[in-house]
Scaffold this active site. Structure first.
Site, PDB file in Angstrom:
ATOM      1  CB  CYS A 164     122.769  20.806  16.413  1.00 46.84           C
ATOM      2  SG  CYS A 164     121.761  22.229  16.009  1.00 46.84           S
ATOM      3  CE  LYS A 173     114.914  21.821  10.377  1.00 46.44           C
ATOM      4  NZ  LYS A 173     115.145  20.749  11.368  1.00 46.44           N
ATOM      5  CG  ASP A 216     111.037  11.488  14.308  1.00 51.44           C
ATOM      6  OD1 ASP A 216     110.941  11.331  13.062  1.00 51.44           O
ATOM      7  OD2 ASP A 216     112.119  11.354  14.910  1.00 51.44           O
ATOM      8  CG  LEU A 226     105.912  13.918   9.385  1.00 50.12           C
ATOM      9  CD1 LEU A 226     105.177  14.559  10.552  1.00 50.12           C
ATOM     10  CD2 LEU A 226     104.946  13.623   8.237  1.00 50.12           C
ATOM     11  CD  GLU A 227     112.292  19.101   9.928  1.00 50.61           C
ATOM     12  OE1 GLU A 227     113.456  18.636   9.867  1.00 50.61           O
ATOM     13  OE2 GLU A 227     111.976  20.043  10.669  1.00 50.61           O
ATOM     14  CG  HIS A 267      93.678  42.768   8.262  1.00 51.17           C
ATOM     15  ND1 HIS A 267      93.016  41.562   8.251  1.00 51.17           N
ATOM     16  CD2 HIS A 267      93.327  43.406   7.118  1.00 51.17           C
ATOM     17  CE1 HIS A 267      92.275  41.488   7.151  1.00 51.17           C
ATOM     18  NE2 HIS A 267      92.449  42.599   6.442  1.00 51.17           N
TER      19      HIS A 267
END
Lengths: 480, 480
Positions: free
Chosen positions: A47, A56, A186, A190-191, A447
């Site tokens: 990881c 990431k 998966d 895509l990443e 908001h």
């Protein structure tokens, strides 16, 4: 080397220092156990060193690169923007080392002994730990197996290793592929696909196992179709790959598509494949720890194996190969060892993709809910009608909630869009607490924020989303 | 002009087309009412045209600018980066117009009549609407007053108007101030301060009303002290402003600080001040709609005024001048008019600041909880120990949960850090559902993500955050 002459005594031996392993070790230490953590490579496991963290850093970098290119709209002017792969690798390495030494310091602070070496069971209460010509024997009260897994490429992709990358080797790629082929459906496929596309690669996705769609809810797949087309990322669906060949600098994948043979070529191939458990060297059969046919270690909801005092967590057990699962199981196992009755539950495990835009998903997909016999209602809100998404120019995506008509509780929440990964925790909290639509309608949402999109998705269940015109609200209901 | 000759008949008249007004109008239309929405300037009100939206475009732009400057670490190389204020204004204008025409289209789709003009009550069931030399009378069953508010500068800041900006005029500033003075202690003062600092201004914050701290939980104030210092933004605390003078291009503020007189000069002054209700021209006294001493219209939890069939929402009512409040009250009023028993509750209203890093807060602060007699527990987790924050380099900030020791429910959640604004909705959902610590510990959090920081803050309540060393966990407990 004489085995078993002198055995060190430990409360808990954790085998494997990935996220599952080190979380387990720390929780056990917090609960007063005397803990030894064995890691044969580097703390943090796949990881930290090869998987989640480096990927990431790649996706963040790609996202920044895209953001730079869009800067001019905002009045931000710069010269030509380029990507320096060496500097990127340096940054990545610094961050990994920073995180690794953080884990090390935490283990020390918790008085956890860290051993480098590979461990295997000698008997039901003993492990041997080998490191070069050093061999030690440890007697334990409890053991936690956290040895993780490894990607297993399909047969056709194993012959050529050069420029054929998997989940573990992609992070060391120090160039931007000219033409990147990706085999997988998966979140990782895509990443990687979207990150390299952003950084300049021409990308083609080949869905694995002849699939028609990505591994997400059908609405996400529909949105992905649109997004990938816009990014000029090609997708090959429903194809059976026959072989992979290499000629000079090019790799060629041959596949059948509706009976016809076709080929596609690229400079690199990334294969995102199932993770197989790392159990071969543990000597499990010797000690009565059972495995299922596919090799995963059988565990209960507390991660207890068929040997009551031995636990297994993370990728060596069945289920999604996600760090979040390993972490949860690790903490649960450590607590169970210490007599606390906690449990792991993965009904609402988040699956997120750091794509552009990101995807975050928890609970049942529309199809799964229907297949399980639920009478469902769907509320969906497009971020193109969200004020914050409009002002940031990040209008792609939507938020979708799936609710059980009878009991009016949420079954699944699916999001595509900037902010989705942080926002999914509001959805997961609601799912876990068996929230009804009123529980998400009553609160106040900042908001302007993408959070308001979650509110409007739930309001759409009741035909009362403010930013959906009446006709579209009606159309949504008729569709379901 | 003869008043009252012919009155048009309407179910609902909404006076004011800001976020509260248009949400009220659409919800009322969704529920089958015949609605007229009156706006004297532009649809979307201050929020869209002068406030929330343009300020978020500014903060986003500033955030991007900072991100560009940090890009080199990531391997992203570009030439000199500059800010083109004209292009920024163009972008801002485009986005505002896009959102405004979206609201217009939604109103039309909901068959809401939009009238341009200023409205005032002629009697308990009639309003006159004036637009130039046109004057019409409408008879209504229900009216919703949503005329908003206006910033009221302190007396010393009213004499000079040039380069003295307030919440409404700052959005039109088309240059980067050389030296920007800011008077205020709220989220707007911080947003504007950090945005212009990022874009190149030298910024000094003067806390209003002689305050010592910003309007946030004490832990946020502590973190802000550190962050502002790092950004070289000066803060003048505990001072009483005496006067403002202008000489050539410079403004000088004179104030007393611990008895001594001091001055500070800048090229521009931004004053973030209380919002006063726009009620003067409505003729409220004529129809028995009561106001409190400060001028706010008295309303109940359904936004009903002292005249049962007339409602008031947003900045004309007491409470924080936030769009989220106006929106909620608007929907509640429309539902009450239609016989639905919904209500507004602002115990857990989010207060967010799009600062660098962002701030998001809901529920009680530590001080408020103690003052209210609660015996509290605190869990706090620094994002410097969060994996995702580390890899992105956005390590500033923390997540803090305040829990009631006796009932073990959360009382407040406070966050500083990238992702906080999206993540606060998980906290708000938990607060609204009266979650206990186990309700936030049991769920799964994506890894790596800032969301895990929320989990660890809650785990810290139980001394079991994984990424806090044992000594620091104990220290946290002793502190409380």
């Amino acid at each position: 080397m004489v085995v078993g002459e002198l055995a060190y005594e430990r409360d808990v031996i954790v085998i494997g220092g990935g996220p599952g392993g080190y979380h387990a070790a720390i929780r056990a230490a917090q609960l007063g156990r005397n803990v030894t953590l064995v890691e044969q490579n580097q703390l943090g496991g796949i990881c930290l060193n090869k998987g989640c963290i480096p990927s990431k850093i790649l996706t963040q970098s790609a996202e920044k690169f895209t953001s730079f290119q869009e800067g001019e709209n905002w009045g931000l002017e710069a010269g030509d923007i380029s990507f320096n792969a060496d500097k990127f690798q340096q940054y990545k390495q610094t961050k990994i080392e920073q995180l690794r030494s953080g884990i090390e310091a935490l283990c020390q602070a918790n008085k956890i002994e860290i051993l480098n070496g590979s461990a295997f069971f000698l008997s039901e209460d003993k492990v041997g730990i080998e490191n070069g010509d050093k061999f030690d024997v440890f007697r334990f009260k409890n053991a936690i197996i956290a040895t993780g897994g490894r990607p297993e490429k399909p047969l056709w992709a194993r012959q050529i290793s050069d420029r054929v990358l998997d989940q573990h080797s992609i992070s060391d790629l120090s160039e931007i592929p000219d033409k990147l082929l990706i085999y997988g459906s998966d979140y990782i496929a895509l990443e990687i696909g979207m990150a390299y596309q952003a950084l300049g690669s021409k990308v083609t996705l080949i869905l694995d196992d002849g699939k028609e769609e990505f591994d997400f809810d059908q609405s996400i797949c529909r949105e992905l179709k649109r997004i990938l087309k816009k990014k000029k990322i090609d997708v090959v669906r429903n194809s059976d790959v026959l072989e992979l060949q290499r000629m000079d600098d090019m790799l060629t994948v041959t596949f059948t598509l509706t009976g016809k043979i076709d080929t596609i070529s690229g400079t690199h191939l990334f294969v995102s494949t199932p993770i197989r458990p790392n159990t071969n060297q543990l000597g499990l059969s010797r000690i009565g720890v059972e495995q299922c046919a596919a090799g995963y270690i059988k565990v209960d909801y507390q991660s207890r194996t068929t040997q009551n005092h031995i636990y297994a967590i993370g990728d060596v057990t069945e289920g999604p190969a996600l760090a979040v699962k390993a972490i949860k199981q690790g903490k649960t196992a450590a607590e169970a060892i210490s007599g606390i009755k906690s449990e792991s539950d993965f009904h609402f495990i988040p699956v997120v993709a750091h794509t552009q835009p990101p995807i975050a998903s928890a609970g049942l997909t529309e199809k799964e809910a229907i297949n399980m016999g639920y009478d469902i209602e769907i509320g969906q809100f497009s971020l193109s009608a969200n004020g914050f998404s409009t002002l940031t120019g990040k209008k792609e995506g939507f938020i979708k909630v799936i609710s059980c008509k009878e009991k009016q509780v949420f079954l699944g929440i699916h999001m595509v869009g900037t902010g989705a990964i942080e926002l999914i925790s509001a959805g997961i909290t609601a799912l876990e607490m068996a929230a009804r639509d009123e529980d998400l309608i009553f609160p106040n949402y900042p908001h302007p924020s993408v959070n308001e999109g979650l509110l409007e998705a739930v309001e759409a269940l009741r035909n009362q989303a403010i930013h959906i015109p009446p006709k579209s609200l009606k159309a949504q209901k008729i569709k379901v």
